[in-house]
Design a protein around this motif. Structure first.
Motif, PDB file in Angstrom:
ATOM      1  N   ARG A 107     -56.420 -10.570 -34.064  1.00  0.00           N
ATOM      2  CA  ARG A 107     -56.681 -11.122 -35.402  1.00  0.00           C
ATOM      3  C   ARG A 107     -55.753 -12.302 -35.663  1.00  0.00           C
ATOM      4  O   ARG A 107     -54.539 -12.219 -35.447  1.00  0.00           O
ATOM      5  CB  ARG A 107     -56.469 -10.034 -36.455  1.00  0.00           C
ATOM      6  CG  ARG A 107     -56.594 -10.501 -37.906  1.00  0.00           C
ATOM      7  CD  ARG A 107     -56.604  -9.300 -38.842  1.00  0.00           C
ATOM      8  NE  ARG A 107     -55.420  -8.474 -38.642  1.00  0.00           N
ATOM      9  CZ  ARG A 107     -54.282  -8.601 -39.364  1.00  0.00           C
ATOM     10  NH1 ARG A 107     -54.201  -9.535 -40.302  1.00  0.00           N
ATOM     11  NH2 ARG A 107     -53.283  -7.794 -39.149  1.00  0.00           N
ATOM     12  N   VAL A 108     -56.307 -13.400 -36.125  1.00  0.00           N
ATOM     13  CA  VAL A 108     -55.525 -14.584 -36.476  1.00  0.00           C
ATOM     14  C   VAL A 108     -55.427 -14.653 -37.992  1.00  0.00           C
ATOM     15  O   VAL A 108     -56.440 -14.795 -38.693  1.00  0.00           O
ATOM     16  CB  VAL A 108     -56.159 -15.877 -35.922  1.00  0.00           C
ATOM     17  CG1 VAL A 108     -55.323 -17.088 -36.322  1.00  0.00           C
ATOM     18  CG2 VAL A 108     -56.285 -15.803 -34.405  1.00  0.00           C
ATOM     19  N   THR A 127     -43.390  -5.364 -39.327  1.00  0.00           N
ATOM     20  CA  THR A 127     -43.877  -5.003 -37.997  1.00  0.00           C
ATOM     21  C   THR A 127     -42.744  -5.006 -36.973  1.00  0.00           C
ATOM     22  O   THR A 127     -42.636  -4.087 -36.143  1.00  0.00           O
ATOM     23  CB  THR A 127     -44.980  -5.982 -37.544  1.00  0.00           C
ATOM     24  OG1 THR A 127     -46.047  -5.968 -38.496  1.00  0.00           O
ATOM     25  CG2 THR A 127     -45.517  -5.600 -36.178  1.00  0.00           C
ATOM     26  N   VAL A 128     -41.910  -6.030 -37.027  1.00  0.00           N
ATOM     27  CA  VAL A 128     -40.797  -6.137 -36.079  1.00  0.00           C
ATOM     28  C   VAL A 128     -39.807  -4.992 -36.276  1.00  0.00           C
ATOM     29  O   VAL A 128     -39.289  -4.421 -35.312  1.00  0.00           O
ATOM     30  CB  VAL A 128     -40.099  -7.500 -36.225  1.00  0.00           C
ATOM     31  CG1 VAL A 128     -38.808  -7.533 -35.411  1.00  0.00           C
ATOM     32  CG2 VAL A 128     -41.028  -8.619 -35.769  1.00  0.00           C
ATOM     33  N   LYS A 129     -39.538  -4.639 -37.524  1.00  0.00           N
ATOM     34  CA  LYS A 129     -38.610  -3.548 -37.801  1.00  0.00           C
ATOM     35  C   LYS A 129     -39.131  -2.225 -37.248  1.00  0.00           C
ATOM     36  O   LYS A 129     -38.395  -1.447 -36.633  1.00  0.00           O
ATOM     37  CB  LYS A 129     -38.388  -3.421 -39.309  1.00  0.00           C
ATOM     38  CG  LYS A 129     -37.376  -2.352 -39.684  1.00  0.00           C
ATOM     39  CD  LYS A 129     -37.178  -2.300 -41.200  1.00  0.00           C
ATOM     40  CE  LYS A 129     -36.177  -1.199 -41.567  1.00  0.00           C
ATOM     41  NZ  LYS A 129     -35.966  -1.125 -43.038  1.00  0.00           N
ATOM     42  N   ALA A 130     -40.439  -1.982 -37.425  1.00  0.00           N
ATOM     43  CA  ALA A 130     -41.036  -0.751 -36.909  1.00  0.00           C
ATOM     44  C   ALA A 130     -40.999  -0.718 -35.387  1.00  0.00           C
ATOM     45  O   ALA A 130     -40.725   0.327 -34.784  1.00  0.00           O
ATOM     46  CB  ALA A 130     -42.473  -0.625 -37.418  1.00  0.00           C
ATOM     47  N   LYS A 131     -41.261  -1.857 -34.778  1.00  0.00           N
ATOM     48  CA  LYS A 131     -41.240  -1.929 -33.312  1.00  0.00           C
ATOM     49  C   LYS A 131     -39.828  -1.712 -32.775  1.00  0.00           C
ATOM     50  O   LYS A 131     -39.622  -1.052 -31.759  1.00  0.00           O
ATOM     51  CB  LYS A 131     -41.767  -3.284 -32.847  1.00  0.00           C
ATOM     52  CG  LYS A 131     -41.880  -3.408 -31.335  1.00  0.00           C
ATOM     53  CD  LYS A 131     -42.264  -4.807 -30.922  1.00  0.00           C
ATOM     54  CE  LYS A 131     -43.633  -5.198 -31.415  1.00  0.00           C
ATOM     55  NZ  LYS A 131     -44.032  -6.522 -30.885  1.00  0.00           N
ATOM     56  N   THR A 132     -38.835  -2.240 -33.486  1.00  0.00           N
ATOM     57  CA  THR A 132     -37.451  -2.081 -33.059  1.00  0.00           C
ATOM     58  C   THR A 132     -37.044  -0.616 -33.104  1.00  0.00           C
ATOM     59  O   THR A 132     -36.371  -0.110 -32.206  1.00  0.00           O
ATOM     60  CB  THR A 132     -36.519  -2.919 -33.962  1.00  0.00           C
ATOM     61  OG1 THR A 132     -36.913  -4.282 -33.897  1.00  0.00           O
ATOM     62  CG2 THR A 132     -35.076  -2.789 -33.505  1.00  0.00           C
ATOM     63  N   ASN A 133     -37.472   0.094 -34.132  1.00  0.00           N
ATOM     64  CA  ASN A 133     -37.125   1.507 -34.270  1.00  0.00           C
ATOM     65  C   ASN A 133     -37.802   2.364 -33.208  1.00  0.00           C
ATOM     66  O   ASN A 133     -37.221   3.313 -32.696  1.00  0.00           O
ATOM     67  CB  ASN A 133     -37.508   2.020 -35.665  1.00  0.00           C
ATOM     68  CG  ASN A 133     -36.672   1.356 -36.753  1.00  0.00           C
ATOM     69  OD1 ASN A 133     -35.562   0.886 -36.486  1.00  0.00           O
ATOM     70  ND2 ASN A 133     -37.205   1.315 -37.977  1.00  0.00           N
ATOM     71  N   GLU A 134     -39.051   2.038 -32.865  1.00  0.00           N
ATOM     72  CA  GLU A 134     -39.821   2.850 -31.938  1.00  0.00           C
ATOM     73  C   GLU A 134     -39.561   2.506 -30.476  1.00  0.00           C
ATOM     74  O   GLU A 134     -39.435   3.386 -29.630  1.00  0.00           O
ATOM     75  CB  GLU A 134     -41.323   2.695 -32.229  1.00  0.00           C
ATOM     76  CG  GLU A 134     -41.739   3.257 -33.586  1.00  0.00           C
ATOM     77  CD  GLU A 134     -43.206   3.039 -33.851  1.00  0.00           C
ATOM     78  OE1 GLU A 134     -43.896   2.497 -32.959  1.00  0.00           O
ATOM     79  OE2 GLU A 134     -43.675   3.404 -34.950  1.00  0.00           O
ATOM     80  N   THR A 168     -50.293  -7.840 -29.323  1.00  0.00           N
ATOM     81  CA  THR A 168     -51.648  -8.258 -28.931  1.00  0.00           C
ATOM     82  C   THR A 168     -52.651  -8.155 -30.081  1.00  0.00           C
ATOM     83  O   THR A 168     -53.794  -8.564 -29.921  1.00  0.00           O
ATOM     84  CB  THR A 168     -52.152  -7.389 -27.771  1.00  0.00           C
ATOM     85  OG1 THR A 168     -52.159  -6.007 -28.190  1.00  0.00           O
ATOM     86  CG2 THR A 168     -51.265  -7.529 -26.548  1.00  0.00           C
ATOM     87  N   SER A 169     -52.229  -7.611 -31.201  1.00  0.00           N
ATOM     88  CA  SER A 169     -53.189  -7.339 -32.273  1.00  0.00           C
ATOM     89  C   SER A 169     -53.303  -8.451 -33.302  1.00  0.00           C
ATOM     90  O   SER A 169     -54.383  -8.678 -33.852  1.00  0.00           O
ATOM     91  CB  SER A 169     -52.824  -6.029 -32.982  1.00  0.00           C
ATOM     92  OG  SER A 169     -51.536  -6.133 -33.591  1.00  0.00           O
ATOM     93  N   CYS A 170     -52.189  -9.160 -33.580  1.00  0.00           N
ATOM     94  CA  CYS A 170     -52.225 -10.131 -34.673  1.00  0.00           C
ATOM     95  C   CYS A 170     -51.272 -11.291 -34.426  1.00  0.00           C
ATOM     96  O   CYS A 170     -50.154 -11.094 -33.935  1.00  0.00           O
ATOM     97  CB  CYS A 170     -51.868  -9.448 -35.986  1.00  0.00           C
ATOM     98  SG  CYS A 170     -51.857 -10.566 -37.421  1.00  0.00           S
ATOM     99  N   ALA A 275     -52.588 -19.897 -32.281  1.00  0.00           N
ATOM    100  CA  ALA A 275     -52.364 -18.470 -32.062  1.00  0.00           C
ATOM    101  C   ALA A 275     -52.176 -18.154 -30.587  1.00  0.00           C
ATOM    102  O   ALA A 275     -51.309 -17.349 -30.208  1.00  0.00           O
ATOM    103  CB  ALA A 275     -53.529 -17.668 -32.633  1.00  0.00           C
ATOM    104  N   THR A 276     -52.956 -18.781 -29.733  1.00  0.00           N
ATOM    105  CA  THR A 276     -52.855 -18.522 -28.297  1.00  0.00           C
ATOM    106  C   THR A 276     -51.514 -18.978 -27.741  1.00  0.00           C
ATOM    107  O   THR A 276     -50.934 -18.313 -26.871  1.00  0.00           O
ATOM    108  CB  THR A 276     -54.009 -19.222 -27.541  1.00  0.00           C
ATOM    109  OG1 THR A 276     -55.256 -18.718 -28.024  1.00  0.00           O
ATOM    110  CG2 THR A 276     -53.926 -18.963 -26.048  1.00  0.00           C
ATOM    111  N   ASP A 277     -50.998 -20.094 -28.225  1.00  0.00           N
ATOM    112  CA  ASP A 277     -49.681 -20.561 -27.778  1.00  0.00           C
ATOM    113  C   ASP A 277     -48.589 -19.562 -28.136  1.00  0.00           C
ATOM    114  O   ASP A 277     -47.719 -19.247 -27.314  1.00  0.00           O
ATOM    115  CB  ASP A 277     -49.367 -21.922 -28.400  1.00  0.00           C
ATOM    116  CG  ASP A 277     -49.841 -23.072 -27.529  1.00  0.00           C
ATOM    117  OD1 ASP A 277     -50.548 -22.819 -26.544  1.00  0.00           O
ATOM    118  OD2 ASP A 277     -49.518 -24.240 -27.836  1.00  0.00           O
TER     119      ASP A 277
END
Length: 326
Positions: A107-108, A127-134, A168-170, A275-277
């Motif tokens: 999704r863009v 999103t970054v905070k959740a990823k850092t915790n997990e 990969t989602s957004c 977005a691709t870059d």
């Protein structure tokens, strides 16, 4: 008598000439020749045709063999199997063109007002905070776009687009030429706990600072990381690194790359490009991060070779006494 013989000789020559011309043209009619030339005109280049015509070795020069005829130069050119062989450079280009195209398929999210950009930045922080915790990961792909100038002495435009992608989602494409950099986006860029990765990202950080007085912290250049991981010393770009690591093409059409990024609304093609870059930057960082360091790899290889030599030496040392005892 001589006059009669001369007439007979002349008559014979005339007959011979007539027969030769008949044999010469018999295999192909004029329509056949035109059809052949039309069929091979696209394949035989003008320079190759001239070369073939100027080379006596490719033509039938023995006029004594009246039954043999000279084919059109385009046909002669096609008789050589390597006449149209690609050069090494064109072969390499052809191989690269076979690579599948890397394209972000998630999704863009496009934001162009201060409120929209603020919301997008908050979503990225969450999103970054959740990823850092997990998963203990906090890297995001980062890139910028601006309107180029083609006049000498005229500086390029301010950073117009800023794109960030962390999975990969957004991917978020922010049209900051209209919104500016609101508080939440500034916090994201100045955060030391969020790693921003990209090719030539240091230069991008300098431009953002000059244009908006915002200092981007915690940046990592993919070119430097690639050289560290691969044991190389090249100045990698995003496209070349994409080919090197994942054997895919990262398209960089000039019409989009050098287009007007200050337009009121970005086109679908511009959004996909941006977005691709950013996605490529994040994805290539993930690939590089998973690779062992070149120095460690060399050390492991050297240790394995040493262990192999030690095993070999021990083998012969244990075998020699047994052979001597027999």
């Amino acid at each position: 008598m001589e006059h009669s013989q001369s007439q007979d000789d002349s008559k014979g020559k005339a007959i011979s000439t007539t027969l030769s011309e008949s044999e010469w043209d018999e295999p192909f009619t004029e329509e056949d020749l035109q059809a052949i030339e039309a069929a091979f005109e696209a394949a035989a280049t003008s320079s190759l045709s001239k070369k073939r015509r100027s080379n006596p070795d490719d033509e039938v020069t023995d006029q004594s063999q009246s039954a043999r005829r000279r084919l059109p130069s385009s046909v002669l050119a096609l008789q050589h199997p390597n006449a149209f062989a690609l050069s090494p450079c064109r072969q390499a280009a052809n191989i690269r063109m076979r690579y599948p195209v890397l394209k972000f398929g998630g999704r863009v999210t496009y934001s162009r007002t201060a409120v929209e950009v603020e919301k997008a930045a908050m979503e990225i922080l969450k999103t970054v905070k959740a990823k850092t915790n997990e998963m203990g990961q906090n890297a995001v792909g980062f890139d910028i776009e601006w309107k180029p100038t083609f006049q000498r002495g005229v500086p390029p435009g301010k950073v117009a687009v800023l794109q960030i992608c962390g999975d990969t989602s957004c991917c978020h494409v922010m049209h900051i030429i209209h919104s500016g950099i609101p508080r939440s986006l500034q916090l994201l860029l100045e955060s030391s706990s969020i790693l921003k990765v990209g090719a030539g990202i240091a230069n991008d950080a300098v431009k953002v600072f000059k244009d908006y007085n915002v200092s981007i912290k915690a940046v990592e250049d993919l070119s430097y990381l690639a050289n560290h991981k691969l044991g190389d010393s090249q100045n990698w770009g995003l496209a070349s690194l994409t080919e090197k690591l994942i054997s895919k093409q990262l398209l960089k059409p000039k019409k989009i790359r050098l287009g007007n990024w200050e337009t009121k609304y970005l086109s679908k093609e511009q959004l996909q490009y941006a977005a691709t870059d950013a996605f490529a930057s994040w994805y290539l960082h993930e690939v590089l991060r998973s690779l062992p360091d070149a120095e460690k790899l060399e050390k492991v290889t050297a240790d394995n070779q040493s262990e192999g030599q030690a095993v070999s030496c021990n083998y012969f040392q244990t075998e020699e006494p047994q052979a001597a005892s027999l």
